[in-house]
Design a protein around this motif. Structure first.
Motif, short mmCIF file in Angstrom:
data_model
loop_
_atom_site.label_atom_id
_atom_site.label_comp_id
_atom_site.label_asym_id
_atom_site.label_seq_id
_atom_site.Cartn_x
_atom_site.Cartn_y
_atom_site.Cartn_z
N ALA A 82 0.81 -1.21 0.00
CA ALA A 82 0.00 0.00 0.00
C ALA A 82 0.85 1.27 0.00
CB ALA A 82 -0.93 0.00 1.21
N THR A 83 0.50 2.18 -0.89
CA THR A 83 1.22 3.45 -1.01
C THR A 83 0.48 4.60 -0.32
OG1 THR A 83 0.07 4.02 -3.06
CG2 THR A 83 2.12 2.75 -3.25
N GLY A 84 -0.79 4.37 0.01
CA GLY A 84 -1.59 5.43 0.60
C GLY A 84 -2.39 6.21 -0.42
N ALA A 85 -2.07 6.03 -1.71
CA ALA A 85 -2.82 6.71 -2.77
C ALA A 85 -4.13 5.98 -3.02
CB ALA A 85 -1.99 6.75 -4.05
N ALA A 86 -5.13 6.73 -3.47
CA ALA A 86 -6.44 6.14 -3.78
C ALA A 86 -6.98 6.74 -5.06
CB ALA A 86 -7.42 6.39 -2.63
N VAL A 87 -7.73 5.94 -5.82
CA VAL A 87 -8.30 6.40 -7.09
C VAL A 87 -9.75 5.95 -7.21
CG1 VAL A 87 -8.07 6.43 -9.60
CG2 VAL A 87 -6.03 6.16 -8.19
N ARG A 114 -0.53 -2.43 -7.87
CA ARG A 114 0.58 -1.48 -7.77
C ARG A 114 0.54 -0.70 -6.46
NH1 ARG A 114 2.96 -1.14 -12.94
NH2 ARG A 114 4.55 0.10 -11.90
N GLY A 115 -0.26 -1.17 -5.51
CA GLY A 115 -0.27 -0.55 -4.19
C GLY A 115 -1.21 0.63 -4.04
N ILE A 116 -2.11 0.80 -5.00
CA ILE A 116 -3.05 1.93 -4.98
C ILE A 116 -4.45 1.41 -4.67
CG2 ILE A 116 -4.07 3.80 -6.34
CD1 ILE A 116 -1.50 3.68 -8.08
N ALA A 117 -5.08 1.99 -3.66
CA ALA A 117 -6.46 1.62 -3.33
C ALA A 117 -7.37 2.15 -4.43
CB ALA A 117 -6.84 2.20 -1.98
N ALA A 118 -8.13 1.26 -5.05
CA ALA A 118 -9.00 1.65 -6.16
C ALA A 118 -10.45 1.39 -5.79
CB ALA A 118 -8.62 0.88 -7.42
N PHE A 119 -11.33 2.26 -6.29
CA PHE A 119 -12.75 2.18 -5.93
C PHE A 119 -13.58 2.39 -7.20
CE2 PHE A 119 -10.23 3.62 -2.40
CZ PHE A 119 -10.71 2.89 -1.32
N VAL A 120 -14.25 1.33 -7.65
CA VAL A 120 -15.03 1.42 -8.88
C VAL A 120 -16.38 2.07 -8.59
CG1 VAL A 120 -16.11 0.14 -10.77
CG2 VAL A 120 -13.88 -0.59 -9.88
N LEU A 121 -16.63 3.17 -9.28
CA LEU A 121 -17.86 3.93 -9.10
C LEU A 121 -18.90 3.48 -10.13
CD1 LEU A 121 -19.51 6.26 -7.87
CD2 LEU A 121 -18.35 7.80 -9.50
N LYS A 122 -19.96 2.86 -9.64
CA LYS A 122 -21.10 2.52 -10.50
C LYS A 122 -22.09 3.68 -10.36
CE LYS A 122 -24.04 -0.85 -9.52
NZ LYS A 122 -24.58 -2.22 -9.35
N TYR A 123 -21.98 4.65 -11.27
CA TYR A 123 -22.78 5.86 -11.14
C TYR A 123 -24.11 5.72 -11.87
CZ TYR A 123 -20.28 6.87 -15.58
OH TYR A 123 -19.74 6.82 -16.84
N ARG A 124 -25.04 6.60 -11.52
CA ARG A 124 -26.38 6.56 -12.10
C ARG A 124 -26.36 6.92 -13.60
NH1 ARG A 124 -29.28 10.44 -7.96
NH2 ARG A 124 -27.12 11.17 -7.75
N LEU A 125 -27.30 6.31 -14.33
CA LEU A 125 -27.34 6.46 -15.79
C LEU A 125 -28.69 6.97 -16.27
CD1 LEU A 125 -25.67 3.04 -16.71
CD2 LEU A 125 -24.56 5.28 -16.67
N LYS A 126 -28.73 7.35 -17.54
CA LYS A 126 -29.99 7.74 -18.17
C LYS A 126 -30.86 6.49 -18.37
CE LYS A 126 -30.08 10.62 -21.50
NZ LYS A 126 -29.88 11.27 -22.83
N PRO A 127 -32.18 6.65 -18.31
CA PRO A 127 -33.08 5.51 -18.49
C PRO A 127 -33.00 4.93 -19.90
CG PRO A 127 -34.22 7.35 -17.44
CD PRO A 127 -32.91 7.88 -17.96
N ALA A 299 6.19 10.38 -9.97
CA ALA A 299 6.95 11.63 -10.13
C ALA A 299 6.27 12.80 -9.43
CB ALA A 299 7.13 11.94 -11.61
N ASN A 300 4.95 12.69 -9.24
CA ASN A 300 4.21 13.76 -8.57
C ASN A 300 4.01 13.48 -7.07
OD1 ASN A 300 2.98 16.04 -10.48
ND2 ASN A 300 3.13 14.14 -11.66
N GLY A 301 4.75 12.54 -6.54
CA GLY A 301 4.73 12.29 -5.11
C GLY A 301 3.49 11.59 -4.60
N MET A 302 2.76 10.89 -5.48
CA MET A 302 1.53 10.23 -5.06
C MET A 302 1.73 8.81 -4.55
SD MET A 302 -0.93 12.36 -5.36
CE MET A 302 -0.81 14.09 -5.85
N LEU A 303 2.90 8.23 -4.80
CA LEU A 303 3.10 6.82 -4.45
C LEU A 303 4.12 6.63 -3.34
CD1 LEU A 303 3.04 5.21 -8.01
CD2 LEU A 303 1.14 5.77 -6.50
N VAL A 304 4.21 7.58 -2.47
CA VAL A 304 5.13 7.46 -1.33
C VAL A 304 4.55 6.46 -0.34
CG1 VAL A 304 6.25 8.68 0.56
CG2 VAL A 304 5.84 9.85 -1.62
N ARG A 305 5.28 5.41 -0.07
CA ARG A 305 4.79 4.38 0.84
C ARG A 305 4.74 4.92 2.26
NH1 ARG A 305 4.26 -0.33 -1.70
NH2 ARG A 305 5.44 -0.66 -3.62
N GLN A 306 3.69 4.52 2.98
CA GLN A 306 3.50 4.99 4.34
C GLN A 306 4.36 4.21 5.32
OE1 GLN A 306 -0.83 4.46 4.41
NE2 GLN A 306 -1.06 6.69 4.41
#
Length: 306
Positions: A82-87, A114-127, A299-306
């Motif tokens: 775990a890197t602490g990053a989430a998507v 790759r150590g990133i917590a991921a969350f799949v969003l099932k969002y609302r849709l058109k009928p 490179a943007n400092g998002m994957l720094v391990r805790q």
């Protein structure tokens, strides 16, 4: 909402992007899969929607439509990685369906590996019509409509018609931050990635709900229209194939908008891949975008391990 008229082209683009047998293009109704980890977001229903959520397979992958109750499904990494990053991961589908497998679960699993917590969003849709035949007819009608020349909506213009999706994304970010300790997530490193219509949802969230304070956004094969960039806009990572039938050859206003605003931006234009390639179309350089994204996050400092 004019954005959804591109669904017919989206379907043909998926056919080009995925090397499957012709019969796989047919929509085959299936039972809803078990989703034991899906967490209801309680953001409300869909106005005018009478049909129940339905699942089907097309191009060899699982898809859903008539989503009236948004959910968020966690894919958590091994604690040792775990890197602490989430998507937050937003699948595409023209706001009429969601490509849950190709642009949701597979992407989330790759991120978790790759150590990133991921969350799949099932969002609302058109009928859409309850029966599959009626749904297929609506798709056929959109094929005809998509053939007519017209200007596509930019994310700025589309925001007014995306209130449900923005609310779902906002709730998803809030939930991840509320359970950050449990999920071993750094609440300051929560970003969002979206594909096609999911890219539009990602952009609309960043533009219309800046109070979500997303750490980064990644629209993958989404609209390249220019936008008004918020003062505290997050770093942006964008991906497009040069032969995308929906968004290629329309300029790169989105990238230029971020540049002019002085905000961090990285853009990868791949030679081929079409539309709807998910983690990449085999045999093209589009398969490299995920590694490029990992390098960019690091490179943007998002994957720094805790």
């Amino acid at each position: 909402m004019r954005w959804s008229i591109g669904f017919g082209l989206l379907a043909s683009a998926l056919a080009l992007a995925t090397p499957v047998l012709a019969q796989d293009a047919r929509m085959t109704a299936t039972a809803a899969p078990a989703e034991p980890s899906a967490i209801p977001l309680n953001t409300g229903g869909v106005k005018g929607q009478a049909a129940s959520e339905a699942w089907f397979r097309q191009y060899g992958v699982a898809m859903t439509r008539n989503v009236t109750s948004a959910t968020l499904t966690p894919f958590l990494p091994d604690p040792a990685k775990a890197t602490g990053a989430a998507v937050i991961v937003a699948p595409g589908g023209g706001f009429l369906m969601l490509s849950m497998e190709n642009e949701g679960w597979r992407v989330a699993k790759a991120l978790a590996d790759r150590g990133i917590a991921a969350f799949v969003l099932k969002y609302r849709l058109k009928p859409t019509p309850a029966d599959m035949g009626g749904f297929e007819q609506s798709v056929t009608a959109m094929f005809a409509g998509a053939a007519q020349p017209q200007r596509r909506m930019s994310p700025d213009e589309a925001i007014a018609g995306l209130s449900d999706q923005i609310a779902d994304a906002r709730a998803a970010v809030a939930l991840v931050r509320a359970r950050a300790t449990e999920w071993k997530v750094d609440p300051t490193r929560v970003g969002m990635i979206g594909f096609s219509a999911g890219a539009m949802t990602t952009m609309a969230t960043a533009l219309a709900a800046p109070d979500t304070h997303l750490a980064f956004i990644a629209p993958i094969y989404g609209s390249m229209e220019a936008v008004k960039v918020p003062a505290d806009a997050p770093p942006l990572f964008a991906v497009l194939a040069a032969n995308d039938p929906l968004f290629a050859n329309k300029g790169f206003g989105l990238i230029e908008s971020w540049q002019k605003a002085g905000k961090p931006v990285e853009f990868h234009l791949y030679q081929a891949g079409g539309h709807g390639f998910g983690l990449g179309k085999k045999g093209t350089t589009s398969t490299g975008w995920f590694e490029d994204f990992m390098h960019w996050l690091d490179a943007n400092g998002m994957l720094v391990r805790q």
